[in-house]
Design a protein around this motif. Structure first.
Motif, PDB file in Angstrom:
ATOM      1  N   PHE A   1       0.865  -1.175   0.000  1.00  0.00           N
ATOM      2  CA  PHE A   1       0.000   0.000   0.000  1.00  0.00           C
ATOM      3  C   PHE A   1       0.904   1.227   0.000  1.00  0.00           C
ATOM      4  O   PHE A   1       1.486   1.595   1.014  1.00  0.00           O
ATOM      5  N   SER A   2       1.032   1.825  -1.177  1.00  0.00           N
ATOM      6  CA  SER A   2       2.070   2.843  -1.348  1.00  0.00           C
ATOM      7  C   SER A   2       1.794   4.118  -0.555  1.00  0.00           C
ATOM      8  O   SER A   2       2.695   4.892  -0.272  1.00  0.00           O
ATOM      9  N   VAL A   3       0.540   4.361  -0.192  1.00  0.00           N
ATOM     10  CA  VAL A   3       0.202   5.629   0.449  1.00  0.00           C
ATOM     11  C   VAL A   3       0.355   5.577   1.965  1.00  0.00           C
ATOM     12  O   VAL A   3       0.161   6.568   2.666  1.00  0.00           O
ATOM     13  N   PHE A   4       0.738   4.414   2.480  1.00  0.00           N
ATOM     14  CA  PHE A   4       0.787   4.251   3.933  1.00  0.00           C
ATOM     15  C   PHE A   4       1.641   5.315   4.623  1.00  0.00           C
ATOM     16  O   PHE A   4       1.264   5.863   5.658  1.00  0.00           O
ATOM     17  N   ALA A   5       2.780   5.633   4.011  1.00  0.00           N
ATOM     18  CA  ALA A   5       3.678   6.607   4.648  1.00  0.00           C
ATOM     19  C   ALA A   5       3.066   8.002   4.701  1.00  0.00           C
ATOM     20  O   ALA A   5       3.443   8.830   5.536  1.00  0.00           O
ATOM     21  N   THR A   6       2.126   8.290   3.841  1.00  0.00           N
ATOM     22  CA  THR A   6       1.414   9.571   3.902  1.00  0.00           C
ATOM     23  C   THR A   6       0.283   9.497   4.911  1.00  0.00           C
ATOM     24  O   THR A   6       0.013  10.422   5.669  1.00  0.00           O
ATOM     25  N   LYS A   7      -0.371   8.349   4.937  1.00  0.00           N
ATOM     26  CA  LYS A   7      -1.554   8.163   5.765  1.00  0.00           C
ATOM     27  C   LYS A   7      -1.261   8.296   7.260  1.00  0.00           C
ATOM     28  O   LYS A   7      -2.106   8.784   8.015  1.00  0.00           O
ATOM     29  N   ILE A   8      -0.047   7.885   7.685  1.00  0.00           N
ATOM     30  CA  ILE A   8       0.218   7.845   9.125  1.00  0.00           C
ATOM     31  C   ILE A   8       0.415   9.215   9.746  1.00  0.00           C
ATOM     32  O   ILE A   8       0.751   9.325  10.918  1.00  0.00           O
TER      33      ILE A   8
ATOM     34  N   PRO B   1      -3.672  14.044   2.788  1.00  0.00           N
ATOM     35  CA  PRO B   1      -3.531  14.568   1.437  1.00  0.00           C
ATOM     36  C   PRO B   1      -2.938  13.563   0.469  1.00  0.00           C
ATOM     37  O   PRO B   1      -1.723  13.477   0.310  1.00  0.00           O
ATOM     38  N   SER B   2      -3.798  12.808  -0.165  1.00  0.00           N
ATOM     39  CA  SER B   2      -3.336  11.867  -1.171  1.00  0.00           C
ATOM     40  C   SER B   2      -4.460  11.618  -2.152  1.00  0.00           C
ATOM     41  O   SER B   2      -5.627  11.529  -1.766  1.00  0.00           O
ATOM     42  N   ILE B   3      -4.107  11.493  -3.404  1.00  0.00           N
ATOM     43  CA  ILE B   3      -5.108  11.216  -4.445  1.00  0.00           C
ATOM     44  C   ILE B   3      -5.840   9.913  -4.130  1.00  0.00           C
ATOM     45  O   ILE B   3      -7.020   9.759  -4.393  1.00  0.00           O
ATOM     46  N   GLU B   4      -5.143   9.010  -3.459  1.00  0.00           N
ATOM     47  CA  GLU B   4      -5.718   7.713  -3.108  1.00  0.00           C
ATOM     48  C   GLU B   4      -6.965   7.884  -2.239  1.00  0.00           C
ATOM     49  O   GLU B   4      -7.962   7.194  -2.416  1.00  0.00           O
TER      50      GLU B   4
ATOM     51  N   ALA C   1      -2.555   0.306  -8.100  1.00  0.00           N
ATOM     52  CA  ALA C   1      -1.910   1.547  -7.655  1.00  0.00           C
ATOM     53  C   ALA C   1      -1.507   1.440  -6.195  1.00  0.00           C
ATOM     54  O   ALA C   1      -0.400   1.817  -5.803  1.00  0.00           O
ATOM     55  N   ASP C   2      -2.422   0.903  -5.363  1.00  0.00           N
ATOM     56  CA  ASP C   2      -2.118   0.737  -3.941  1.00  0.00           C
ATOM     57  C   ASP C   2      -0.844  -0.073  -3.751  1.00  0.00           C
ATOM     58  O   ASP C   2      -0.079   0.148  -2.822  1.00  0.00           O
ATOM     59  N   GLN C   3      -0.667  -1.058  -4.637  1.00  0.00           N
ATOM     60  CA  GLN C   3       0.435  -1.999  -4.441  1.00  0.00           C
ATOM     61  C   GLN C   3       1.722  -1.567  -5.119  1.00  0.00           C
ATOM     62  O   GLN C   3       2.707  -2.286  -5.078  1.00  0.00           O
TER      63      GLN C   3
END
Lengths: 308, 539
Positions: free
Chosen positions: B181-188, B443-446, B476-478
């Motif tokens: 899940f590529s957005v994890f680092a933004t999500k946290i 803030p992520s397009i995801e 995309a997530d992966q």
């Protein structure tokens, strides 16, 4: 007399159960899920909903819920709001402010309303009578929230005499303008009520007798006339104290006063049964006690009234 | 006598309710070019509302609670207020090679406000607690990507920790996700991921009454329905330090009153303006230089539920979208507090491209009529929404625009409040179009696409289901490479734009105001004051 008081106090018990049950049922019976909008656009996790449902006994029937609530109430636990604040603490924070506000409002309406009523009642038709008639009609015709907002904007933002909101301390000085807004409607009623009552009694036999006996005018008015005329006004003021406590919802909202009215308002809005029921229990008690005191005062004003 | 009073009372309650429930509008930045010095010992007051839940990070997701809690806690990642770009705040480094296993090192020497040091286990324990079904936290689902979430989120979980969380040493821990899940680092950077001190676990309820965090401000006191007081934590090491001393989040029952206080400089900051101030653009003359404008990360759309007979029709969706005069409504009904939307992602988000929605998000009554004729739709169109807080007026305007362009009847259907409204949507009981607004959590397009357009999305109000979109989003997530992932999200957005499951209408600009005591005050993307930007002019 003591028997009468005891009887009246005993009457409080069914009234207490009846009102609290009605309020409790009404608040929780509002259709829809109280937790539906809690998590924004996304539905809440089932674990959260289950926990809250269990915490507020929402799975039980309304009767079981009510008795659980009452059980807690008798052990001094007023319950909790959804955000985990004890309702007892909320009421403890809020009631002193509201009591102060209500007393100020009553003082204002009694002083101004009574004097206007007595003056016009004694003089009869004329300029002053028309003035009071017009201004009271005006006051009665505008809702409290308009009065409050107009006072706030004109005296606050435009003229800068008062602050638009009441501070944390809610001092007497700060509460005068909200008190005027809150009491304005009843002030008009009191003026009208007093005027009619005085005008009626002015020609009563006992007043004529007092005048004929050569009593000074101040004594005729102050003791003979007023004492009888004030009974309906007193009833009104008495019940009004209770009404003002609850009716402060709007005024407290406008001036941002953290009182009982605001508490009810938020409770209804967030569908927090514990808060609404708790506050209403309190208001019912105030209402009943004040009307008891008013009834007892009748005897003082008119010795012909006895309680046995 | 009594009756008339009761009647007015009811009217007043309704009117006040309308004021109270008002949309919180606002976002942005404004700077006075004042050259005076900054008073570092000043106190600042901001407009607040009573928190809806207990003051625990994982239980706070609305504005009232966030206002008090966000400055008290610092997460691993922060977001720059101007660009919403993530940066390492408490994290020393976040490393991953496959977007599945994240190795997170935290900075040394950071302390909680009670003096204990923030260690890796504080994060791991906090996340385990928050995801645990037994604790019933509102934001539990934020942890859903972590391995072991499914077991721990059960009502009576057999495990107390997630298998995907491992403490390596005091300053390092490892997170393993269920899948990449590529957005994890933004999500946290989201508040729910904040660390919790050991004291929390001893007595969470007591903690919620006086939270202890690791952020730039520490909790002082709270009077319910009155205020929350915070003060600067002088040993704070993050780059988002505050430049004032005390903060009071002052709770108002009425936005109008707060606005009066703001105008007379008794209140320093409001991130939202009441409807009365917005009407006719009055706020512009009221506030002048003190206006704070911003970019909120949120988007408003109309959902056309596929389960409503007649609405599952692409031509109809195109016709409706073409029939809405966005420019006009934004200008006249919303007084420039919103901007027309032209895609499925907010401006300013990395990956946003102008005009993804293309010709169908432009007003064209002629083409709208053609598509409408092709759709063969008969009957009446409806738009449903909660009617409070200024939600109703723009939707009524949209309905009128549709009515005029298509010559079809269109009605606004009100719901009493947000709760009732969401239960209608969540229970799939819409009978026509429905308002479907979205504010990004991070803030992520995801965050704009997955929850709303994936068939399993948590906020997929129109029950949209396109396997190609699902596949692209999953892919995309992966994808570990951020740029490549964004490309895939964009491809998914293009497919969505072809299907028009939701009609983008407008996005909120965010307008707020500040007192003339403040030299600088900005709004972050989440409609909160960016506390680190606030500067008070020295007297």
């Amino acid at each position: 007399m003591p028997q009468y008081i005891l009887r009246r106090l005993l009457q409080l018990i069914p009234v207490f159960f009846g009102t609290t049950f009605l309020i409790y049922a009404l608040v929780w019976a509002v259709p829809g899920d109280p937790f539906a909008g809690k998590c924004g656009q996304v539905a809440c996790p089932p674990a959260y909903i289950e926990m809250m449902t269990a915490k507020f006994n929402l799975d039980d029937s309304i009767f079981v819920q009510y008795f659980k609530y009452l059980g807690n109430l008798f052990t001094g636990d007023w319950g909790e709001t959804f955000n985990g604040v004890s309702v007892g603490e909320l009421i403890g924070n809020a009631y002193p402010v509201t009591v102060r506000l209500a007393l100020i409002a009553v003082a204002i309406e009694a002083i101004i309303g009574l004097s206007a009523g007595i003056l016009t009642g004694l003089r009869g038709k004329g300029f002053l009578d028309n003035l009071v008639l017009m201004s009271t009609t005006f006051l009665i015709s505008i809702p409290v929230f308009v009065t409050a907002i107009v006072l706030q904007i004109v005296l606050g933002s435009e003229l800068g005499i008062i602050d638009a909101s009441v501070s944390e301390d809610a001092t007497i000085g700060e509460l005068i303008v909200p008190g005027i807004a809150l009491g304005s409607l009843s002030m008009a009623y009191i003026a009208r009520l007093t005027r009619t009552s005085i005008a009626e009694n002015r020609h009563a036999d006992y007043v004529r007798t007092a005048v004929a006996k050569g009593q000074p005018r101040s004594r005729v008015v102050g003791v003979h006339l007023l004492r009888n005329s004030v009974i309906p006004v007193l009833t009104f003021i008495g019940t009004d104290i209770g009404a003002l406590m609850g009716g402060a919802i709007v005024t407290e909202g406008v001036f941002n006063i953290n009182g009982i009215g605001g508490l009810i308002f938020r409770g209804i809005q967030n569908r927090e049964g514990a808060t609404v029921t708790g506050v209403v229990v309190l208001l019912v008690m105030v209402y009943l006690l004040v009307s008891l005191i008013v009834d007892l005062l009748y005897a003082v004003l008119d010795p012909r009234i006895r309680y046995d | 006598m009594r009756a008339s009073r009761g009647f007015w009372g009811a009217t007043a309650v309704v009117a006040t309710a309308a004021l109270l429930l008002t949309a919180c509008g606002g976002g942005g930045s404004s700077e006075n070019k004042g050259s005076g010095a900054t008073d570092a010992n000043a106190s600042v007051s901001v407009y607040g509302t009573e928190p809806e839940n207990s003051l625990i990070p994982a239980n706070t997701n609305e504005l009232g609670g966030s206002k008090a809690l966000k400055p008290v806690f610092s997460a691993l990642v922060g977001y720059k207020s101007d660009t919403a770009e993530p940066y390492n705040l408490m994290a020393e480094s976040i490393n991953t090679t496959d977007s599945k296993v994240f190795d997170i090192k935290i900075k040394k020497g950071w302390k909680f406000h009670d003096g204990t040091e923030v260690k890796a286990k504080n994060f791991v324990d906090a996340w385990n607690y928050s995801a645990n079904g037994k604790n019933g936290m509102q934001n539990a689902s934020f942890f859903e990507q972590i391995q072991g979430y499914d077991e721990i989120s059960a009502k009576e979980p057999a495990v107390q920790t997630m298998s995907g969380l491992k403490v390596v040493n005091d300053y390092e821990f490892q997170v393993t996700l269920k899948g990449p899940f590529s957005v994890f680092a933004t999500k946290i950077g989201y508040l729910a991921f904040a660390p919790l001190p050991d004291k929390f676990f001893a007595d969470p309820e007591a903690f919620a009454k006086a939270p202890i965090g690791n952020g730039p401000l520490k909790f002082v006191s709270r009077t319910p329905n009155q205020n929350m007081k915070l003060t600067r934590y002088d040993e704070y090491q993050g780059e988002d330090k505050v430049k004032f001393k005390d903060l009071e989040v002052r709770i108002y029952t009425s936005q109008e009153t707060a606005y009066q206080d703001l105008l007379s400089n008794r209140l320093d900051f409001m991130e939202a303006l009441p409807p009365a101030a917005k009407a006719g653009g009055k706020y512009k003359t009221d506030l002048g230089e003190r206006l704070v404008e911003g970019k909120l990360l949120g988007i408003s759309a109309l959902a056309l539920p596929y389960y409503v007979p007649g609405y599952n029709n692409l031509d109809l969706r195109k016709a409706i979208s073409l029939a809405i005069d966005r420019e006009q409504i934004v200008k006249t009904v919303m007084n420039d507090t919103y901007a027309p939307a032209d895609g499925y992602v907010s401006r300013g988000i990395e990956g946003y491209r102008p005009g993804v929605c293309g010709e169908f998000c432009k007003f064209d009554p002629v083409k709208a009529k053609e598509f409408f004729a092709k759709s063969g739709f008969t009957g009446k169109l409806t738009i449903a929404s909660n009617a409070d807080g200024g939600r109703k007026e723009p939707l009524v305007a949209a309905c009128n625009s549709i009515k005029n362009a298509l010559g079809v009847e269109c009605d606004f259907v009100p719901a009493t409040d947000f709760g009732q409204w969401r239960s209608i949507v969540n229970n799939r009981q819409l009978t026509g179009m429905g308002r479907s607004d979205w504010s990004a959590d991070y803030p992520s397009i995801e965050n704009y696409l997955n929850p709303r357009y994936k068939s399993t999305g948590s906020s997929n109000d129109s029950t949209y289901n396109n396997p190609a979109v699902d596949a692209l989003l999953t892919q995309a997530d992966q994808t570990a490479d951020k740029a490549a992932a964004i490309k895939l999200y964009q491809q998914a957005e293009e497919l969505i734009a072809k299907d028009l499951p939701q009609i983008p209408v407008w996005e909120e600009k965010g307008v707020g105001g500040k007192s003339n005591r403040l030299k600088v005050a900005k709004l972050d993307f989440g409609r909160l004051a960016d506390y680190s930007s606030i500067e008070v002019a020295a007297k």
